[in-house]
Design a protein around this motif. Structure first.
Motif, PDB file in Angstrom:
ATOM      1  N   ASN A 126       0.831  -1.214   0.000  1.00 50.44           N
ATOM      2  CA  ASN A 126       0.000   0.000   0.000  1.00 50.44           C
ATOM      3  C   ASN A 126       0.868   1.268   0.000  1.00 50.44           C
ATOM      4  O   ASN A 126       0.544   2.244   0.651  1.00 50.44           O
ATOM      5  CB  ASN A 126      -0.992   0.011   1.171  1.00 50.44           C
ATOM      6  CG  ASN A 126      -2.193   0.892   0.883  1.00 50.44           C
ATOM      7  OD1 ASN A 126      -2.588   1.060  -0.278  1.00 50.44           O
ATOM      8  ND2 ASN A 126      -2.759   1.493   1.914  1.00 50.44           N
ATOM      9  N   ASN A 128       3.636   2.204   1.288  1.00 53.07           N
ATOM     10  CA  ASN A 128       4.056   2.830   2.552  1.00 53.07           C
ATOM     11  C   ASN A 128       5.563   3.058   2.658  1.00 53.07           C
ATOM     12  O   ASN A 128       6.070   3.428   3.712  1.00 53.07           O
ATOM     13  CB  ASN A 128       3.522   2.037   3.758  1.00 53.07           C
ATOM     14  CG  ASN A 128       4.130   0.655   3.851  1.00 53.07           C
ATOM     15  OD1 ASN A 128       5.030   0.305   3.078  1.00 53.07           O
ATOM     16  ND2 ASN A 128       3.654  -0.127   4.793  1.00 53.07           N
ATOM     17  N   TYR A 152      -0.093   8.898   0.371  1.00 53.10           N
ATOM     18  CA  TYR A 152       0.467   7.865   1.258  1.00 53.10           C
ATOM     19  C   TYR A 152       1.432   8.416   2.295  1.00 53.10           C
ATOM     20  O   TYR A 152       1.863   7.696   3.187  1.00 53.10           O
ATOM     21  CB  TYR A 152       1.133   6.776   0.418  1.00 53.10           C
ATOM     22  CG  TYR A 152       0.147   6.165  -0.545  1.00 53.10           C
ATOM     23  CD1 TYR A 152      -0.693   5.130  -0.136  1.00 53.10           C
ATOM     24  CD2 TYR A 152      -0.019   6.681  -1.828  1.00 53.10           C
ATOM     25  CE1 TYR A 152      -1.655   4.620  -0.993  1.00 53.10           C
ATOM     26  CE2 TYR A 152      -0.975   6.171  -2.694  1.00 53.10           C
ATOM     27  CZ  TYR A 152      -1.790   5.141  -2.269  1.00 53.10           C
ATOM     28  OH  TYR A 152      -2.743   4.641  -3.108  1.00 53.10           O
ATOM     29  N   THR A 284       1.632   5.526   9.342  1.00 48.10           N
ATOM     30  CA  THR A 284       1.465   4.471   8.327  1.00 48.10           C
ATOM     31  C   THR A 284       2.677   4.353   7.399  1.00 48.10           C
ATOM     32  O   THR A 284       2.823   3.351   6.723  1.00 48.10           O
ATOM     33  CB  THR A 284       0.218   4.736   7.443  1.00 48.10           C
ATOM     34  OG1 THR A 284       0.405   5.951   6.716  1.00 48.10           O
ATOM     35  CG2 THR A 284      -1.047   4.823   8.276  1.00 48.10           C
ATOM     36  N   THR A 296       0.594  10.909   7.511  1.00 51.03           N
ATOM     37  CA  THR A 296      -0.512   9.943   7.528  1.00 51.03           C
ATOM     38  C   THR A 296      -0.428   9.089   8.796  1.00 51.03           C
ATOM     39  O   THR A 296       0.630   8.604   9.169  1.00 51.03           O
ATOM     40  CB  THR A 296      -0.443   9.025   6.285  1.00 51.03           C
ATOM     41  OG1 THR A 296       0.884   8.490   6.178  1.00 51.03           O
ATOM     42  CG2 THR A 296      -0.763   9.792   5.013  1.00 51.03           C
ATOM     43  N   GLY A 322      -8.198  10.987   6.380  1.00 54.90           N
ATOM     44  CA  GLY A 322      -7.241  10.335   5.485  1.00 54.90           C
ATOM     45  C   GLY A 322      -7.871  10.011   4.143  1.00 54.90           C
ATOM     46  O   GLY A 322      -9.098   9.918   4.024  1.00 54.90           O
ATOM     47  N   SER A 325      -7.837   5.422   0.392  1.00 47.68           N
ATOM     48  CA  SER A 325      -6.966   4.262   0.173  1.00 47.68           C
ATOM     49  C   SER A 325      -6.003   4.013   1.333  1.00 47.68           C
ATOM     50  O   SER A 325      -5.328   2.984   1.354  1.00 47.68           O
ATOM     51  CB  SER A 325      -6.200   4.416  -1.142  1.00 47.68           C
ATOM     52  OG  SER A 325      -5.634   5.688  -1.236  1.00 47.68           O
ATOM     53  N   VAL A 326      -5.938   4.915   2.293  1.00 49.91           N
ATOM     54  CA  VAL A 326      -5.098   4.687   3.480  1.00 49.91           C
ATOM     55  C   VAL A 326      -5.965   4.622   4.740  1.00 49.91           C
ATOM     56  O   VAL A 326      -5.680   3.866   5.660  1.00 49.91           O
ATOM     57  CB  VAL A 326      -4.023   5.807   3.630  1.00 49.91           C
ATOM     58  CG1 VAL A 326      -3.140   5.558   4.848  1.00 49.91           C
ATOM     59  CG2 VAL A 326      -3.159   5.906   2.378  1.00 49.91           C
ATOM     60  N   ARG A 330      -4.883  12.186   7.697  1.00 51.43           N
ATOM     61  CA  ARG A 330      -3.757  12.778   6.965  1.00 51.43           C
ATOM     62  C   ARG A 330      -3.749  14.265   7.291  1.00 51.43           C
ATOM     63  O   ARG A 330      -4.709  14.969   6.995  1.00 51.43           O
ATOM     64  CB  ARG A 330      -3.903  12.571   5.465  1.00 51.43           C
ATOM     65  CG  ARG A 330      -2.913  13.408   4.661  1.00 51.43           C
ATOM     66  CD  ARG A 330      -2.989  13.133   3.180  1.00 51.43           C
ATOM     67  NE  ARG A 330      -4.340  13.243   2.644  1.00 51.43           N
ATOM     68  CZ  ARG A 330      -4.642  13.180   1.341  1.00 51.43           C
ATOM     69  NH1 ARG A 330      -3.675  12.968   0.460  1.00 51.43           N
ATOM     70  NH2 ARG A 330      -5.883  13.289   0.927  1.00 51.43           N
TER      71      ARG A 330
END
Ligand SMILES: *Cc1c(COP(=O)(O)O)cnc(C)c1O
Length: 361
Positions: A126, A128, A152, A284, A296, A322, A325-326, A330
């Protein structure tokens, strides 16, 4: 109550920019009180704005000779196709680093024009972290990177030394630190993260990389058109350029990009320290690749996220949800974000944790 704007983009701008841009729309002094947006883009007053903005960019980023500064339209997303259109012949290969959703979209466009070699990808995790340890063939048309992965929260925080022309999407970290432009063949950035309103896209192009592909390039998508016409081939986005110009003046007045980097490091350190020491939260992104622009983080117990969001909103904190997708949160802490606003967020996290730890013990 004071609002603290952590939006990822469009995002916070200096109040200097907002106030003076508003004034210029209401009535712009150099144009005798006519609005900035109702006079000719070819008037000497507006041409002077483009010239001064170009000079400020050259000065702030120390742009060496042999590069052109362009104000384009179509967002960074149009650069995803303009880059390969201008630089990648059908039989050539470009390398791409797949570090996030934006990088992925740029790869998709490049495949329409030539061969694409994805030399590293963190998609399986993902996105990261930033892939490292890849090697680049000597005959590549170019190597494309996304310096800051807005969604991300990872960032390439140093200029890479590579053996082929380097192309960088700097949409969300342009002007956040000094950059050695001589290491890049092309830099581009949509304005709406760290420079101005949506509608203008900055490109810094090394002149001698152009003119090497065989194909015909549509006029508007040809960098050479905009170099030859000094960003005035057609009507440029006058308001977005003017507001960006104000931010550039502000950046210089604040002490330039070295000073911005110091402030950005201090803000990021404050927030990451809270995330790492707070029992309820965790980051993350891989620690060494953490972004100084988009932080994030999630809650170890996701059931608490709605409650924390409500509490943060009560403190005037805005825009920390956020990306889908995370998940989690954020916090975007671009140049214009004062450290005091980051403190409001870390205090909210701290107070929230104290309440919950007390309740649960
Ligand atoms: C926001 C963003 C884009 C997309 O920009 P548009 O101007 O909306 O096309 C591309 N790349 C990065 C890194 C971004 O953050």
């Amino acid at each position: 109550m004071k609002k603290h704007n952590f939006s990822a983009g469009p995002s916070i701008l200096p109040s200097y920019t907002l106030e003076n841009a508003s004034k210029a729309v209401a009535g712009w002094e150099p144009a005798g009180g006519l609005s900035l947006i109702e006079i000719s883009h070819r008037s000497k007053e507006f041409v002077a704005v483009v010239d001064e903005a170009t000079q400020l960019i050259k000065e702030l980023l120390n742009v060496p000779s042999g590069y052109s500064v362009l104000f384009l339209q179509g967002g960074a997303s149009t650069q995803f196709c303009m880059v390969p259109y201008n630089l990648l012949d059908n039989n050539q290969t470009a390398a791409y680093l797949d570090t996030g959703a934006w990088a992925n979209k740029s790869i998709k466009e490049a495949k329409l024009f030539g061969n694409v070699n994805v030399v590293g990808s963190s998609k399986g995790d993902n996105y990261n972290f930033i892939p490292k340890g890849y090697s680049l063939a000597n005959d590549l048309a170019y190597f494309h990177i996304t310096t800051n992965n807005t969604i991300y929260g990872t960032e390439i925080k140093e200029d890479l030394d590579v053996n082929v022309p380097l192309v960088a999407d700097m949409s969300s970290d342009i002007f956040s630190r000094p950059v050695d432009v001589s290491k890049y063949a092309l830099i581009y950035a949509g304005a709406q993260k760290n420079l101005g309103p949506a509608g203008v896209t900055l490109a810094i192009v090394k002149d001698d990389i152009l003119g090497k592909v065989d194909r015909q390039i549509p006029t508007m998508l040809n960098y050479q058109t905009h170099i030859d016409k000094e960003s005035m081939f057609n009507t440029p986005p006058v308001f977005a350029i003017y507001a960006s110009y104000l931010t550039l003046k502000w950046l210089k007045e604040q002490g330039g990009l070295g000073e911005m980097q110091k402030r950005n490091q201090a803000k990021a350190e404050l927030l990451y320290n809270e995330i790492d020491s707070n029992p309820l939260f965790e980051g993350t992104a891989a620690v060494e690749d953490r972004s100084l622009m988009n932080v994030t983080f999630v809650m170890k117990n996701p059931d608490l996220e709605t409650e924390f969001m409500a509490y943060a909103t009560e403190q005037g904190i805005s825009g920390i949800k956020g990306h889908r997708s995370v998940g989690g949160f954020r916090a975007s802490i671009y140049n214009a974000m004062p450290i005091e606003s980051v403190q409001v967020l870390t205090t909210a996290m701290n107070v929230f944790a104290e309440k919950h730890v007390a309740v649960n013990s």
